[in-house]
Design an enzyme around this catalytic site. Sequence first.
Site, PDB file in Angstrom:
ATOM      1  N   TYR A 529      50.486  95.491  21.661  1.00 12.90           N
ATOM      2  CA  TYR A 529      50.483  94.070  20.759  1.00 12.90           C
ATOM      3  C   TYR A 529      51.497  93.937  19.936  1.00 12.90           C
ATOM      4  CZ  TYR A 529      48.324  90.128  18.103  1.00 12.90           C
ATOM      5  OH  TYR A 529      48.217  89.044  17.559  1.00 12.90           O
ATOM      6  N   SER A 610      48.147  87.091  23.835  1.00 14.13           N
ATOM      7  CA  SER A 610      48.799  86.599  22.804  1.00 14.13           C
ATOM      8  C   SER A 610      49.834  86.811  22.099  1.00 14.13           C
ATOM      9  CB  SER A 610      47.722  86.512  21.522  1.00 14.13           C
ATOM     10  OG  SER A 610      47.681  85.596  20.571  1.00 14.13           O
ATOM     11  N   ASP A 697      42.164  76.621  25.186  1.00 13.53           N
ATOM     12  CA  ASP A 697      43.102  77.445  24.267  1.00 13.53           C
ATOM     13  C   ASP A 697      43.779  76.743  23.163  1.00 13.53           C
ATOM     14  OD1 ASP A 697      44.246  79.364  22.803  1.00 13.53           O
ATOM     15  OD2 ASP A 697      45.030  80.619  24.518  1.00 13.53           O
ATOM     16  N   HIS A 735      41.071  80.888  23.887  1.00 10.06           N
ATOM     17  CA  HIS A 735      41.903  82.131  23.546  1.00 10.06           C
ATOM     18  C   HIS A 735      41.259  83.384  24.226  1.00 10.06           C
ATOM     19  CE1 HIS A 735      45.730  83.524  22.262  1.00 10.06           C
ATOM     20  NE2 HIS A 735      45.212  84.138  21.136  1.00 10.06           N
TER      21      HIS A 735
END
Length: 765
Positions: A529, A610, A697, A735
């Site tokens: 991430y 993301s 999203d 999302h």
Amino acid sequence: MSLRMAVRPFFANHSRIWANYSLFLSKQTTLTHQISYKFKLAEARQVLCVCASTSSAPRTMSFEYPEARRDETVVDDYHGTLIKDPYRWLEDPDSNETKEFIEAENKITRPYLNACPVKDDIHERLTELWNYPKYSCPFRRGDRYFFFKNTGLQNQNVLYVQDSLDGEARVFLDPNTLSEDGTIALSGSRFTEDGATFAYGLSASGSDWITIHLKDVATGKDYPEVLEKVKFASMSWTKDHKGLFYSRYPDQTGKTDGSETEVNRDQKLCFHRLNTPQKDDVIVVEFPEEPLWRIGAEVTDCGKYLIVTPVRDCRDNLLFFAELNDYNVTGKLPLTQIVHKFEADYEYITNEGSVCIFRTNKNAPNYRLIKIDLRHPHEDNWQTLIPEHPTDVLDWASAVDGDKLVIHYVRDVKSVLQLHSAETGDMIQTFDLPVGSVVGFSGKKEQTEIFYHFMSFLTPGVIYHVDLSKKPYDPTVFREVKVKGFDGSQYEAKQVFYSSKDGTKVPMFIVSKKDLPRDGSNPALVYGYGGFNINIQPSFSVTRVVFMQHFNGVVAIPNIRGGGEYGERWHNAGRLLNKQNVFDDFQAAAEYLIAEKYTKPSLITIQGGSNGGLLVAACINQRPDLYGAAIVQVGVLDMLRFQKFTIGHAWTSDYGSSDNETQFRNLIKYSPLHNIHVPDDERPEYPATLVLTADHDDRVVPLHSLKFIAALQHAARNSRQKRPLLARVDTKAGHGGGKPTTKIIDENTDILCFMTQALGLKFVK
């Protein structure tokens, strides 16, 4: 010429495949009027080349990609640098051309995934393992206890109520009854202090937009009013249990269902009186001169103050308070400002009288607790209650049992849970934990018990109970979750520290079967991430279990810079002009796994969602030779225009903005959309890549994924690229939040099928 006749020649000598595909086409009559022949012909070739291949070797055939229109006339001037944006038309989600492109992408992706010879085995095993009961910590409101439970395969978690901890549990709110396909989800909730009224948000199809509903707990009936135009909302009740502070957006033109792209602006803090229509609500706080601020609010434990915390981006907030002398709020509240600069985080924890406790990273990158007296709020009068720890990050704090605080620290990415005095800050005791994470907690200042939920890579979940009215404060197991068909003792999870490009030591968890050979023959899944001060701590994942159990896979989780695992210093080292450190850390993780013979490049899959989708996409541009496959989920991929859509403007605190010349020069260096290369004799082909997005999203809007896959496929056309570059666009999904279990299982089935196809993996039963 009919569509069926147009595609028939591609199935010569493959009569069985043609029979099945012909049947499929016969059911698509309405669709064929919307999609051009060139897309259908490409799909036909794709079905043939995928279905005709039955070997377990990686699928390396040539792909016929949709020829998305390139408009070379769209050019932007960024501080004197001209940048073409030929797929700007894909930013319009409502145009027929965009819809046709999405259909065409799905039509070449679906056959490739469906042709996986072990798809049914993967789906069956995921479903089987997913079917275990999941619980939240119980929490008491008024005289009742509540908890969330999922029996296993329910699309949404169900909220239960019981009169005592050992009393019979009854269904209080079941979101599964609100839609046939499970796409309406609970999103945010708040009980009144007496437990008499329940405010709860409902989200449809994964959108961030919610509607707030109000339920009488005793009768189970909803009040007539519904609060609309709500997104990124705080909810806080007054202590008379009749008034709700919540944040909402004004009416806007066009749709607000999660499929739009307009910027979210002009949020207001409103006050709603129970059992009155929303049109009678009053605006109590607004900042009209700052249309992009979002406004958080919390009524203090004593009920005398409202703490107001405007935030501009995704870090730092201002701090105000208002006195609540009368709960019958009729208009704007007079605010007293405490913090005047966006330079740190301030989070209200509790208060005694006018003295409030806040968690902050002001002059404390690892966070500390401070006391602010609202009668004398100037910074010179602030007092430190619990100082910053030199290495551990103070992640959260909660007031319990009158004069105590439960403190959660993160120490080398692992959870540490402690009990402290709220008066002196002194530590009372530490609750022993194995290596893992505290993923849930419940407890209130006026209550003498707490619950906390522990999880690890190999522990599905244990909920502990502590009675603070009795010494010693010994935790007891309240509930332990078991997963049928999973034996954690057959696996091992360890933490290593490897060196990044600049010599920085980066922690990484590695999970696999015990005694797995270290000869470079194992497939590896590397997840990352690296952004927004977010910690990626150990958690249990059925999909990863299937990968380890049935593919002899190695799961690696590097805790790269940009996250919050080591406080604000770690975050700052991976944001703005330091963003390249994030990619370097991730690439060094793969290099470590190769050097230590866990795996080899052709067997490495990298995955992220993301901000993690940005990470994966940037890394396949920079080091395509290092990976065999990539999973790019709902990624931020156009780094020059992300701030122009929905909530994207808030991310400038991590990324910067192309509106700033210095930041533009940095963004253009790594923006995934703008660094795609043509695979040729000098530059390696891309790893097999699956880009995932969804039509609702409204966090990272689908245009990022659509423009990226269009550009990627264009670069691959007539090149030496053989590995597949595909997109999966879901419907009635967003999302990720609130996604029903059926969709989660289907999505993870597709991801594992893609890895199986692309890397030639074998499913071991």
